[in-house]
Design an enzyme around this catalytic site. Sequence first.
Site: not given
Length: 554
Positions: A72, A74, A95, A106, A274, A299, A380, A408
């Site tokens: 997300k 990326t 964030r 991660k 949060a 998420f 991918f 990517w």
Amino acid sequence: MVLSDIEIANSVQMKPIKEVAEKLGIAEDALSLYGNYKAKISAGQLEALKDEPDGKLILVTAISPTPAGEGKTTTSVGLVDALAAIGKKAVIALREPSLGPVFGIKGGAAGGGHAQVVPMEDINLHFTGDFHAIGVANNLLAALIDNHIHHGNALGIDSRRITWKRAVDMNDRQLRYIVDGLQGKVNGVPREDGFDITVASEVMAILCLSENITDLKNRLEKIIIGYSFEGKPITAKDLKAGGAMAAVLKDAIHPNLVQTLEHTPALIHGGPFAHGCNSVLATKLALKYADYAVTEAGFGADLGAEKFIDIKCRTSGLRPSAVVLVATIRALKMHGGVAKSDLAEENVQAVVAGLPNLEKHLENIQDVYGLPAVVAINKFPLDTEAELQAVYDACQKRGVDVVISDVWANGGAGGKELAEKVVELAEGDNHFQFVYNEEDSIETKLNKIVTKVYGGKGVRLTPAAKRELKQLEELGFSNYPICMAKTQYSFSDDAKKLGAPKDFVVTISQLKVSAGAGFIVALTGAIMTMPGLPKVPASEKIDVDKDGNISGLF
């Protein structure tokens, strides 16, 4: 030879942050430099720019996360670079990564490949010290609570009903439940206590929702730390803590300015737990500085995007113009029942079996939130045409375009088609709406989230949650929005139920008010506000050489 993320990041020469700021027309006196490549932008710039028009806000979200990864961040970084590449004035608002997940699963959260924000090592580690300040402010309040009890407890704080926890920015399951104040009177009053991860602290949520230092201090003073023996809420203001906490956070409230690998300006501030979003200040400044502001929510579209809509947008007045839903063929296969070890093999049937997850997220974006959407397939190398066609066919039924994102490998150049589609959508119809009404009861709000967003039958409140619900209603918090704390891996509260499960009930185990942030936290199932480390934490691969060069961040 395939380079790692950190090797790619180190291969690009960053521009001095003053030059990046000049792209946005930020005056030098509005910057506080943190070396050559990082700066803070004065929060006062939002007031100074209040008469300037806003750009278009683009929200990036994803299907339900899996160990296969969705990319997300990326995709978000590649999209903003692609918008710049097609001649648009664009900024990204993200964030800040938490050290717990960086050292846990991660290993880094600044994008990947040729779609990264830099300096990635700084961003992933201590950055400009915002999270340290939040942890100090959180723990200052915790210390003042116990100090007040130690010195006579004039407020009559019931130590059995203290709800404020200490915080540390690390995944440390050992600290979830502790007993402190041992070894005699001089060391405090013994009581049960615990830690949250810093990014789950209410102080974090308050920082992310505050628009200036005055707003910040007012919100801090409203924090409810627990209850008196008579059942009266005790606040940070009662403890005279608000001013000192705001002083600790006086620099942290200013958004951070960095750049992408292609030198597109990036505002990184607040989060990631949060309510799952970056700061209102950073997002609103991004909208003032650019024609297109790209941001993301944590998420999937059931968790981060719902909180973005029902908490951040409701509080701030922000409204997205378009939504990008990120998916991978690999993740869809996992939702279709394929083990991670078998993802390399073509399996169209598994993709089809996993598509209900993507379709439910699209339904949320289009029908529940009322927003236009495009699906971005994070490419991918082993994705096959047959697998991709299955996604095209499913999305076509909902009138949604699918775009291959190859950011990517190719940075902004790999996201130009996505950028063009986003520009088109942002000018189209928009029927933005909230999931529930402010005047709905707390239980009605919970049920609307579960039935409309998750696709379940409703909620079941434990006896403890029922008592907490009654108290919150009696205290006048019924009009607050809901911040659901739920597993990110499933629409349900059971992480093992992948895809798009039906006929499930979500168990609400605890309800607590974050009065300063202005929402009610609903903890579901066995969710934890202090994660643990995996059997093989990402920290085992992170190292630094004699010259200070870091390796292993990815």
